[in-house]
Design a protein around this motif. Structure first.
Motif, short mmCIF file in Angstrom:
data_model
loop_
_atom_site.label_atom_id
_atom_site.label_comp_id
_atom_site.label_asym_id
_atom_site.label_seq_id
_atom_site.Cartn_x
_atom_site.Cartn_y
_atom_site.Cartn_z
N ILE A 1 -6.97 -0.43 -12.29
CA ILE A 1 -6.67 0.12 -10.96
C ILE A 1 -7.94 0.64 -10.30
CG2 ILE A 1 -5.39 1.87 -9.66
CD1 ILE A 1 -3.23 1.71 -11.85
N ALA A 2 -8.76 1.34 -11.05
CA ALA A 2 -10.01 1.88 -10.50
C ALA A 2 -10.92 0.76 -9.99
CB ALA A 2 -10.72 2.73 -11.55
N ASP A 3 -11.01 -0.32 -10.74
CA ASP A 3 -11.81 -1.46 -10.30
C ASP A 3 -11.25 -2.04 -9.00
OD1 ASP A 3 -13.44 -1.20 -12.53
OD2 ASP A 3 -12.47 -2.82 -13.65
N SER A 4 -9.95 -2.15 -8.92
CA SER A 4 -9.30 -2.69 -7.73
C SER A 4 -9.54 -1.79 -6.52
CB SER A 4 -7.80 -2.84 -7.99
OG SER A 4 -7.15 -3.33 -6.86
N ILE A 5 -9.42 -0.48 -6.72
CA ILE A 5 -9.65 0.47 -5.63
C ILE A 5 -11.11 0.40 -5.17
CG2 ILE A 5 -9.79 2.94 -5.07
CD1 ILE A 5 -7.33 3.29 -6.91
N ALA A 6 -12.02 0.34 -6.10
CA ALA A 6 -13.44 0.25 -5.76
C ALA A 6 -13.71 -0.97 -4.88
CB ALA A 6 -14.29 0.21 -7.02
N GLU A 7 -13.11 -2.10 -5.26
CA GLU A 7 -13.31 -3.32 -4.50
C GLU A 7 -12.61 -3.27 -3.14
OE1 GLU A 7 -12.11 -7.98 -4.88
OE2 GLU A 7 -12.72 -6.95 -6.70
N GLN A 8 -11.36 -2.85 -3.13
CA GLN A 8 -10.58 -2.85 -1.89
C GLN A 8 -11.12 -1.87 -0.86
OE1 GLN A 8 -6.35 -2.49 -2.48
NE2 GLN A 8 -5.93 -2.26 -0.33
N PHE A 9 -11.63 -0.72 -1.31
CA PHE A 9 -12.05 0.31 -0.37
C PHE A 9 -13.56 0.52 -0.34
CE2 PHE A 9 -7.65 1.21 -1.41
CZ PHE A 9 -7.10 1.32 -0.14
N SER B 1 -1.28 3.34 5.92
CA SER B 1 -0.05 2.82 5.31
C SER B 1 -0.18 1.34 4.94
CB SER B 1 1.13 3.04 6.25
OG SER B 1 0.91 2.41 7.49
N ILE B 2 -0.90 0.57 5.71
CA ILE B 2 -1.07 -0.85 5.40
C ILE B 2 -1.92 -1.01 4.13
CG2 ILE B 2 -2.10 -3.02 6.19
CD1 ILE B 2 -1.26 -2.17 9.04
N ASP B 3 -2.99 -0.23 4.04
CA ASP B 3 -3.83 -0.26 2.84
C ASP B 3 -3.01 0.09 1.60
OD1 ASP B 3 -6.19 -0.80 4.26
OD2 ASP B 3 -6.61 1.34 4.54
N PHE B 4 -2.16 1.10 1.74
CA PHE B 4 -1.37 1.54 0.60
C PHE B 4 -0.35 0.48 0.19
CE2 PHE B 4 1.98 3.99 -1.52
CZ PHE B 4 1.22 4.51 -2.55
N VAL B 5 0.29 -0.15 1.17
CA VAL B 5 1.24 -1.22 0.87
C VAL B 5 0.53 -2.37 0.14
CG1 VAL B 5 2.71 -3.01 1.89
CG2 VAL B 5 2.88 -0.65 2.68
N GLU B 6 -0.65 -2.72 0.61
CA GLU B 6 -1.43 -3.78 -0.05
C GLU B 6 -1.76 -3.39 -1.49
OE1 GLU B 6 -4.84 -4.47 2.42
OE2 GLU B 6 -3.69 -5.63 3.87
N LEU B 7 -2.11 -2.13 -1.70
CA LEU B 7 -2.42 -1.66 -3.05
C LEU B 7 -1.18 -1.75 -3.94
CD1 LEU B 7 -4.36 -0.33 -5.07
CD2 LEU B 7 -3.63 1.88 -4.16
N LEU C 1 1.40 -3.74 -3.60
CA LEU C 1 1.67 -5.16 -3.85
C LEU C 1 0.73 -5.72 -4.91
CD1 LEU C 1 2.34 -6.43 -0.21
CD2 LEU C 1 4.02 -6.05 -2.03
N ASP C 2 -0.54 -5.32 -4.84
CA ASP C 2 -1.51 -5.75 -5.85
C ASP C 2 -1.12 -5.23 -7.24
OD1 ASP C 2 -3.03 -7.07 -3.95
OD2 ASP C 2 -4.56 -5.50 -3.81
N LEU C 3 -0.68 -3.98 -7.30
CA LEU C 3 -0.26 -3.41 -8.58
C LEU C 3 0.93 -4.16 -9.14
CD1 LEU C 3 -0.55 0.41 -7.76
CD2 LEU C 3 -2.11 -0.94 -9.18
N GLU C 4 1.89 -4.47 -8.28
CA GLU C 4 3.07 -5.21 -8.73
C GLU C 4 2.68 -6.56 -9.30
OE1 GLU C 4 6.78 -3.72 -5.98
OE2 GLU C 4 5.44 -5.21 -5.11
N ASP C 5 1.80 -7.27 -8.59
CA ASP C 5 1.37 -8.59 -9.06
C ASP C 5 0.57 -8.48 -10.36
OD1 ASP C 5 2.55 -9.83 -6.91
OD2 ASP C 5 0.69 -10.06 -5.77
N HIS C 6 -0.38 -7.58 -10.37
CA HIS C 6 -1.28 -7.48 -11.52
C HIS C 6 -0.55 -7.06 -12.80
CE1 HIS C 6 -5.14 -7.05 -13.51
NE2 HIS C 6 -4.68 -5.94 -14.04
N PHE C 7 0.37 -6.10 -12.68
CA PHE C 7 1.04 -5.57 -13.86
C PHE C 7 2.43 -6.15 -14.08
CE2 PHE C 7 -2.12 -2.31 -12.78
CZ PHE C 7 -2.78 -2.24 -13.99
N ASP C 8 2.82 -7.09 -13.22
CA ASP C 8 4.11 -7.77 -13.34
C ASP C 8 5.26 -6.76 -13.40
OD1 ASP C 8 5.74 -10.02 -13.40
OD2 ASP C 8 5.80 -10.04 -15.59
N ILE C 9 5.26 -5.85 -12.42
CA ILE C 9 6.32 -4.86 -12.31
C ILE C 9 6.82 -4.83 -10.88
CG2 ILE C 9 5.46 -3.37 -14.18
CD1 ILE C 9 4.27 -1.55 -11.98
#
Length: 83
Positions: free
Chosen positions: A10-18, A39-45, A47-55
């Motif tokens: 998650i930290a790597d993803s946040i570093a890249e996204q922001f 809110s758009i940034d958070f929704v994208e985050l 969605l990324d978490l759901e995809d990455h962790f399959d939840i």
């Protein structure tokens, strides 16, 4: 997978996204206050978490994901990870 693996991912993803330095990302990082995510940034985050962790993260649960650490704890719980 461990909580540390989840945190690092998650930290790597946040570093890249922001466009943040990875070493500046701490467990207490607040998505709305510390990285000024709208809110758009958070929704994208989420969605990324759901995809990455399959939840699936409900809208109600997503509203509770305020800091990096409680997001890690939430994902770990969803995946049945205790350590």
């Amino acid at each position: 997978m461990t909580k540390e693996d989840i945190y690092n991912s998650i930290a790597d993803s946040i570093a890249e996204q922001f466009n943040l330095k990875r070493e500046d990302i701490k467990p207490e990082l607040n998505f709305l206050k510390d990285i000024d995510a709208d809110s758009i940034d958070f929704v994208e985050l989420v969605l990324d978490l759901e995809d990455h962790f399959d939840i699936e993260i409900s809208d109600e649960d997503a509203e509770k994901l305020i800091t990096l650490q409680n997001t890690v704890d939430y994902i770990a719980a969803k995946k049945g990870i205790t350590a």
